[in-house]
Enzyme design. Structure first.
Site, mmCIF file in Angstrom:
data_model
loop_
_atom_site.group_PDB
_atom_site.id
_atom_site.type_symbol
_atom_site.label_atom_id
_atom_site.label_comp_id
_atom_site.label_asym_id
_atom_site.label_seq_id
_atom_site.Cartn_x
_atom_site.Cartn_y
_atom_site.Cartn_z
ATOM 1 N N GLU A 22 6.316 -8.297 15.900
ATOM 2 C CA GLU A 22 5.722 -8.798 17.132
ATOM 3 C C GLU A 22 5.239 -10.239 16.994
ATOM 4 O O GLU A 22 5.071 -10.942 17.969
ATOM 5 C CB GLU A 22 4.581 -7.884 17.599
ATOM 6 C CG GLU A 22 3.431 -7.740 16.623
ATOM 7 C CD GLU A 22 3.645 -6.690 15.545
ATOM 8 O OE1 GLU A 22 2.702 -6.476 14.764
ATOM 9 O OE2 GLU A 22 4.735 -6.105 15.450
ATOM 10 N N ARG B 151 0.822 -1.215 0.000
ATOM 11 C CA ARG B 151 0.000 0.000 0.000
ATOM 12 C C ARG B 151 0.853 1.261 0.000
ATOM 13 O O ARG B 151 0.368 2.326 -0.377
ATOM 14 C CB ARG B 151 -1.004 -0.025 1.146
ATOM 15 C CG ARG B 151 -2.129 -1.037 0.907
ATOM 16 C CD ARG B 151 -3.157 -1.030 2.005
ATOM 17 N NE ARG B 151 -2.614 -1.340 3.316
ATOM 18 C CZ ARG B 151 -2.555 -2.553 3.838
ATOM 19 N NH1 ARG B 151 -3.022 -3.587 3.164
ATOM 20 N NH2 ARG B 151 -2.051 -2.745 5.030
#
Length: 175
Positions: free
Chosen positions: A99, A62
Protein backbone atom coordinates in the site's frame (compact mmCIF):
# COMPACT_ATOMS: atom_id res chain seq x y z
CA UNK A 1 -0.41 -24.24 32.17
CA UNK A 2 -4.11 -23.43 31.70
CA UNK A 3 -5.49 -24.10 28.21
CA UNK A 4 -8.32 -21.60 28.82
CA UNK A 5 -5.93 -18.63 28.98
CA UNK A 6 -6.88 -15.67 26.77
CA UNK A 7 -3.60 -14.99 25.02
CA UNK A 8 -4.67 -11.45 24.06
CA UNK A 9 -3.85 -10.38 27.61
CA UNK A 10 -0.17 -11.01 26.77
CA UNK A 11 -0.15 -8.84 23.63
CA UNK A 12 0.96 -5.23 24.21
CA UNK A 13 -0.86 -2.60 22.17
CA UNK A 14 1.57 0.18 21.26
CA UNK A 15 -0.07 3.33 19.85
CA UNK A 16 1.61 5.37 17.11
CA UNK A 17 4.21 2.74 16.24
CA UNK A 18 5.98 2.61 13.85
CA UNK A 19 4.28 5.85 12.81
CA UNK A 20 1.43 8.09 14.02
CA UNK A 21 -2.02 6.55 13.65
CA UNK A 22 -0.84 2.92 13.74
CA UNK A 23 -1.72 0.64 16.66
CA UNK A 24 1.02 -1.99 16.86
CA UNK A 25 0.23 -5.41 18.35
CA UNK A 26 3.51 -6.51 19.94
CA UNK A 27 4.16 -10.24 20.41
CA UNK A 28 7.32 -9.52 22.43
CA UNK A 29 5.29 -9.45 25.64
CA UNK A 30 3.74 -12.82 24.76
CA UNK A 31 7.15 -14.32 24.07
CA UNK A 32 8.51 -13.13 27.43
CA UNK A 33 5.94 -15.21 29.31
CA UNK A 34 7.09 -18.83 29.11
CA UNK A 35 3.66 -20.37 29.81
CA UNK A 36 1.81 -18.09 27.39
CA UNK A 37 4.43 -18.63 24.66
CA UNK A 38 4.26 -22.41 25.09
CA UNK A 39 0.48 -22.30 24.91
CA UNK A 40 0.51 -20.05 21.83
CA UNK A 41 2.93 -22.26 19.91
CA UNK A 42 1.07 -25.39 21.02
CA UNK A 43 -2.22 -23.99 19.71
CA UNK A 44 -0.60 -23.00 16.42
CA UNK A 45 1.01 -26.42 16.02
CA UNK A 46 -2.33 -28.11 16.72
CA UNK A 47 -3.97 -26.02 13.97
CA UNK A 48 -1.18 -26.60 11.42
CA UNK A 49 -0.66 -30.33 12.07
CA UNK A 50 -3.60 -31.53 9.90
CA UNK A 51 -2.00 -29.86 6.87
CA UNK A 52 0.97 -32.26 7.25
CA UNK A 53 3.69 -29.82 6.14
CA UNK A 54 7.10 -31.00 4.99
CA UNK A 55 8.44 -27.47 5.54
CA UNK A 56 7.37 -24.25 7.21
CA UNK A 57 8.14 -21.08 5.29
CA UNK A 58 8.98 -18.21 7.63
CA UNK A 59 8.58 -14.59 6.51
CA UNK A 60 11.38 -12.25 7.64
CA UNK A 61 11.79 -11.50 10.45
CA UNK A 62 9.18 -12.13 13.13
CA UNK A 63 7.93 -15.10 11.11
CA UNK A 64 11.23 -16.78 12.03
CA UNK A 65 10.21 -16.55 15.69
CA UNK A 66 6.88 -18.28 15.11
CA UNK A 67 8.22 -20.92 12.72
CA UNK A 68 11.06 -22.20 14.89
CA UNK A 69 8.98 -23.61 17.77
CA UNK A 70 6.32 -24.86 15.35
CA UNK A 71 8.87 -26.77 13.26
CA UNK A 72 10.27 -28.35 16.41
CA UNK A 73 6.79 -29.44 17.54
CA UNK A 74 5.79 -30.67 14.07
CA UNK A 75 9.07 -32.36 13.14
CA UNK A 76 9.58 -30.43 9.90
CA UNK A 77 12.13 -28.01 8.48
CA UNK A 78 12.08 -24.24 8.00
CA UNK A 79 12.56 -22.24 4.82
CA UNK A 80 13.44 -18.56 5.21
CA UNK A 81 11.77 -15.95 3.01
CA UNK A 82 14.08 -12.93 3.14
CA UNK A 83 14.68 -9.45 1.82
CA UNK A 84 17.17 -8.97 -1.06
CA UNK A 85 20.83 -9.67 -0.31
CA UNK A 86 20.21 -11.72 2.86
CA UNK A 87 20.54 -15.26 1.49
CA UNK A 88 23.69 -16.87 0.08
CA UNK A 89 23.75 -18.71 -3.22
CA UNK A 90 21.24 -18.65 -6.04
CA UNK A 91 17.80 -17.35 -5.09
CA UNK A 92 14.33 -17.20 -6.56
CA UNK A 93 12.66 -13.82 -6.04
CA UNK A 94 9.32 -12.12 -6.36
CA UNK A 95 8.62 -8.39 -6.33
CA UNK A 96 5.23 -7.18 -5.11
CA UNK A 97 3.33 -3.99 -4.43
CA UNK A 98 2.41 -2.75 -0.98
CA UNK A 99 0.00 0.00 0.00
CA UNK A 100 3.00 2.33 0.46
CA UNK A 101 5.43 1.14 -2.23
CA UNK A 102 6.96 -2.14 -3.33
CA UNK A 103 9.16 -4.84 -1.88
CA UNK A 104 10.63 -8.20 -2.83
CA UNK A 105 11.20 -11.55 -1.18
CA UNK A 106 13.83 -14.19 -1.91
CA UNK A 107 14.14 -17.90 -1.24
CA UNK A 108 17.19 -20.07 -1.83
CA UNK A 109 16.76 -21.87 -5.17
CA UNK A 110 17.41 -25.32 -3.67
CA UNK A 111 15.19 -24.80 -0.58
CA UNK A 112 12.17 -26.68 -1.92
CA UNK A 113 11.82 -30.02 -3.59
CA UNK A 114 9.04 -29.86 -6.20
CA UNK A 115 5.67 -30.63 -4.67
CA UNK A 116 6.74 -30.36 -1.02
CA UNK A 117 3.87 -29.45 1.29
CA UNK A 118 4.59 -26.01 2.78
CA UNK A 119 2.78 -23.89 5.37
CA UNK A 120 3.66 -20.19 5.53
CA UNK A 121 4.05 -18.64 8.99
CA UNK A 122 4.24 -15.07 10.20
CA UNK A 123 3.44 -13.03 13.26
CA UNK A 124 0.80 -10.76 11.73
CA UNK A 125 -1.67 -10.60 8.86
CA UNK A 126 -2.71 -7.04 8.06
CA UNK A 127 -3.47 -6.10 4.43
CA UNK A 128 -2.25 -9.46 3.10
CA UNK A 129 0.25 -8.23 0.52
CA UNK A 130 3.33 -9.86 2.01
CA UNK A 131 1.60 -13.15 2.81
CA UNK A 132 0.06 -13.36 -0.68
CA UNK A 133 3.47 -12.61 -2.24
CA UNK A 134 5.07 -15.30 -0.06
CA UNK A 135 2.58 -17.88 -1.30
CA UNK A 136 3.22 -16.84 -4.91
CA UNK A 137 7.00 -17.03 -4.40
CA UNK A 138 6.78 -20.48 -2.85
CA UNK A 139 4.67 -21.73 -5.76
CA UNK A 140 7.17 -20.21 -8.20
CA UNK A 141 9.87 -22.25 -6.42
CA UNK A 142 7.83 -25.47 -6.78
CA UNK A 143 6.05 -25.72 -3.42
CA UNK A 144 2.58 -27.06 -2.78
CA UNK A 145 1.39 -24.38 -0.35
CA UNK A 146 -1.22 -26.11 1.81
CA UNK A 147 -1.92 -23.37 4.37
CA UNK A 148 -0.81 -20.29 6.27
CA UNK A 149 -0.71 -19.60 9.99
CA UNK A 150 -0.29 -16.28 11.77
CA UNK A 151 -0.23 -15.26 15.41
CA UNK A 152 -2.39 -12.17 14.89
CA UNK A 153 -4.92 -11.24 12.21
CA UNK A 154 -6.18 -7.67 11.90
CA UNK A 155 -9.53 -8.68 10.40
CA UNK A 156 -10.66 -5.14 9.62
CA UNK A 157 -7.89 -4.78 7.02
CA UNK A 158 -9.27 -7.79 5.08
CA UNK A 159 -5.90 -9.36 4.33
CA UNK A 160 -7.55 -12.78 4.44
CA UNK A 161 -9.32 -11.89 1.18
CA UNK A 162 -5.96 -11.98 -0.66
CA UNK A 163 -5.01 -15.44 0.62
CA UNK A 164 -6.06 -18.43 -1.48
CA UNK A 165 -5.04 -21.19 0.95
CA UNK A 166 -6.56 -22.21 4.29
CA UNK A 167 -5.58 -19.65 6.92
CA UNK A 168 -5.28 -20.09 10.68
CA UNK A 169 -5.04 -17.05 12.95
CA UNK A 170 -4.22 -17.67 16.60
CA UNK A 171 -5.68 -14.29 17.66
CA UNK A 172 -8.04 -12.06 15.72
CA UNK A 173 -8.61 -8.35 16.28
CA UNK A 174 -11.74 -6.98 14.62
CA UNK A 175 -10.70 -3.30 14.58
Amino acid sequence: MNDDIDLKQYIDNIPDFPKPGILFYDISSLMRNADAWQLATSRMAHAVMPWQPDQLAAIESRGFLTAAPLATRLGCGIIMLRKPGKLPGETVSLSYDLEYGSDSLHIQAEAIKPGQRVVVTDDLLATGGTLAASIALLRKAGANVVGASVMIELAGLRGRDKIDVPLHALLTYKD
